[in-house]
Design a protein around this motif. Structure first.
Motif, short mmCIF file in Angstrom:
data_model
loop_
_atom_site.label_atom_id
_atom_site.label_comp_id
_atom_site.label_asym_id
_atom_site.label_seq_id
_atom_site.Cartn_x
_atom_site.Cartn_y
_atom_site.Cartn_z
N LEU A 81 0.82 -1.21 0.00
CA LEU A 81 0.00 0.00 0.00
C LEU A 81 0.86 1.26 0.00
CD1 LEU A 81 -2.75 -1.11 2.53
CD2 LEU A 81 -3.06 -0.71 0.07
N GLU A 82 2.01 1.20 0.64
CA GLU A 82 2.91 2.35 0.72
C GLU A 82 3.72 2.57 -0.55
OE1 GLU A 82 5.26 1.25 4.10
OE2 GLU A 82 3.78 1.99 5.54
N HIS A 83 4.00 1.49 -1.29
CA HIS A 83 4.99 1.59 -2.37
C HIS A 83 4.49 1.27 -3.78
CE1 HIS A 83 8.33 2.13 0.42
NE2 HIS A 83 7.77 1.19 1.17
N VAL A 84 3.42 0.50 -3.93
CA VAL A 84 3.00 0.05 -5.26
C VAL A 84 1.95 0.99 -5.84
CG1 VAL A 84 1.95 -1.84 -6.59
CG2 VAL A 84 3.53 -2.36 -4.71
N GLY A 85 2.18 1.42 -7.08
CA GLY A 85 1.24 2.28 -7.78
C GLY A 85 0.28 1.47 -8.63
N ARG A 86 0.84 0.68 -9.52
CA ARG A 86 0.04 -0.16 -10.42
C ARG A 86 0.51 -1.60 -10.32
NH1 ARG A 86 -0.70 2.65 -16.33
NH2 ARG A 86 -2.47 3.95 -15.71
N CYS A 87 -0.44 -2.51 -10.47
CA CYS A 87 -0.10 -3.93 -10.49
C CYS A 87 -0.89 -4.60 -11.61
CB CYS A 87 -0.42 -4.59 -9.15
SG CYS A 87 -0.05 -6.37 -9.13
N ALA A 88 -0.18 -5.19 -12.55
CA ALA A 88 -0.80 -5.94 -13.64
C ALA A 88 -0.57 -7.42 -13.40
CB ALA A 88 -0.18 -5.55 -14.97
N THR A 89 -1.63 -8.22 -13.55
CA THR A 89 -1.47 -9.67 -13.51
C THR A 89 -1.86 -10.21 -14.88
OG1 THR A 89 -3.71 -10.15 -12.71
CG2 THR A 89 -2.01 -9.76 -11.06
N GLU A 117 -3.30 -13.86 -23.66
CA GLU A 117 -3.22 -13.37 -25.04
C GLU A 117 -3.16 -11.83 -25.10
OE1 GLU A 117 -7.61 -14.54 -24.40
OE2 GLU A 117 -5.68 -15.42 -23.92
N ASP A 118 -3.40 -11.16 -23.99
CA ASP A 118 -3.34 -9.70 -23.93
C ASP A 118 -2.08 -9.21 -23.20
OD1 ASP A 118 -5.82 -9.55 -25.23
OD2 ASP A 118 -6.89 -9.72 -23.32
N GLU A 119 -1.08 -10.06 -23.12
CA GLU A 119 0.14 -9.70 -22.39
C GLU A 119 0.77 -8.41 -22.89
OE1 GLU A 119 4.55 -11.40 -21.18
OE2 GLU A 119 3.05 -12.81 -21.93
N ALA A 120 0.80 -8.22 -24.20
CA ALA A 120 1.40 -6.99 -24.73
C ALA A 120 0.69 -5.75 -24.19
CB ALA A 120 1.36 -7.01 -26.26
N ALA A 121 -0.62 -5.84 -24.01
CA ALA A 121 -1.38 -4.71 -23.45
C ALA A 121 -0.97 -4.43 -22.01
CB ALA A 121 -2.88 -4.98 -23.55
N GLY A 137 9.34 -13.51 -26.79
CA GLY A 137 8.04 -14.18 -26.74
C GLY A 137 6.87 -13.25 -26.50
N VAL A 138 7.12 -11.95 -26.36
CA VAL A 138 6.06 -11.00 -26.07
C VAL A 138 5.83 -10.10 -27.29
CG1 VAL A 138 5.36 -9.07 -24.60
CG2 VAL A 138 6.63 -10.99 -23.63
N ALA A 139 4.62 -10.09 -27.78
CA ALA A 139 4.29 -9.21 -28.89
C ALA A 139 4.07 -7.81 -28.36
CB ALA A 139 3.01 -9.70 -29.57
N THR A 140 4.76 -6.84 -28.96
CA THR A 140 4.61 -5.45 -28.53
C THR A 140 4.01 -4.60 -29.63
OG1 THR A 140 6.89 -5.01 -29.14
CG2 THR A 140 6.43 -5.51 -26.83
#
Length: 140
Positions: A81-89, A117-121, A137-140
């Motif tokens: 809560l003190e340090h993380v702004g965004r977290c993507a899973t 399948e939305d990893e690049a996003a 292995g990651v489409a950008t």
């Protein structure tokens, strides 16, 4: 194979951002892996007051939450809560709802789930790219 030979379930991903903590969670996460994860996060917090986090689940097979020390879990939530702004899973399962149970009703962390399948996003949302072996292995 004995426990010293086991491959860790938590594996760092090198990224184009110094303040992005990115990991693969592979297979089953034992208590020792969980404790190690919290230690890695503490090291990231020591380097950067604010970080973003990316968690990619690969053949995920559960976590031994009951065997991780309660104090570690409490401190982990407080420090996130003190340090993380965004977290993507990325990948299955989508555990955002479970994570929100550990956080206050309006957490300061922006949590977002992406299908594999939305990893690049996900990488785009965090304004980063993987570097090294997994980058191909990651489409950008």
């Amino acid at each position: 194979m004995n426990f010293l030979d086991e491959v860790p379930a938590i594996r760092r991903i090198e990224t184009s951002r110094d303040d992005l903590f990115a990991i693969d969670v592979v297979g089953h996460v034992a208590a020792a892996d969980g404790e190690n994860l919290f230690g890695l996060l503490e090291a990231a917090y020591a380097l950067h007051a604010r970080i973003d986090v990316l968690v990619r689940l690969v053949d995920h097979d559960g976590v031994d939450w009951a065997h991780i020390v309660d104090e570690t879990l409490k401190q982990g939530a407080i420090h996130a809560l003190e340090h993380v702004g965004r977290c993507a899973t990325i990948g299955e399962p989508d555990w955002i709802a479970d994570a929100k149970r550990f956080l206050p009703p309006s957490p300061p962390i922006e949590l977002r789930y992406f299908k594999i399948e939305d990893e690049a996003a996900a990488w785009q949302w965090l304004a980063a790219q993987p570097v090294g072996a997994i980058a191909s292995g990651v489409a950008t």
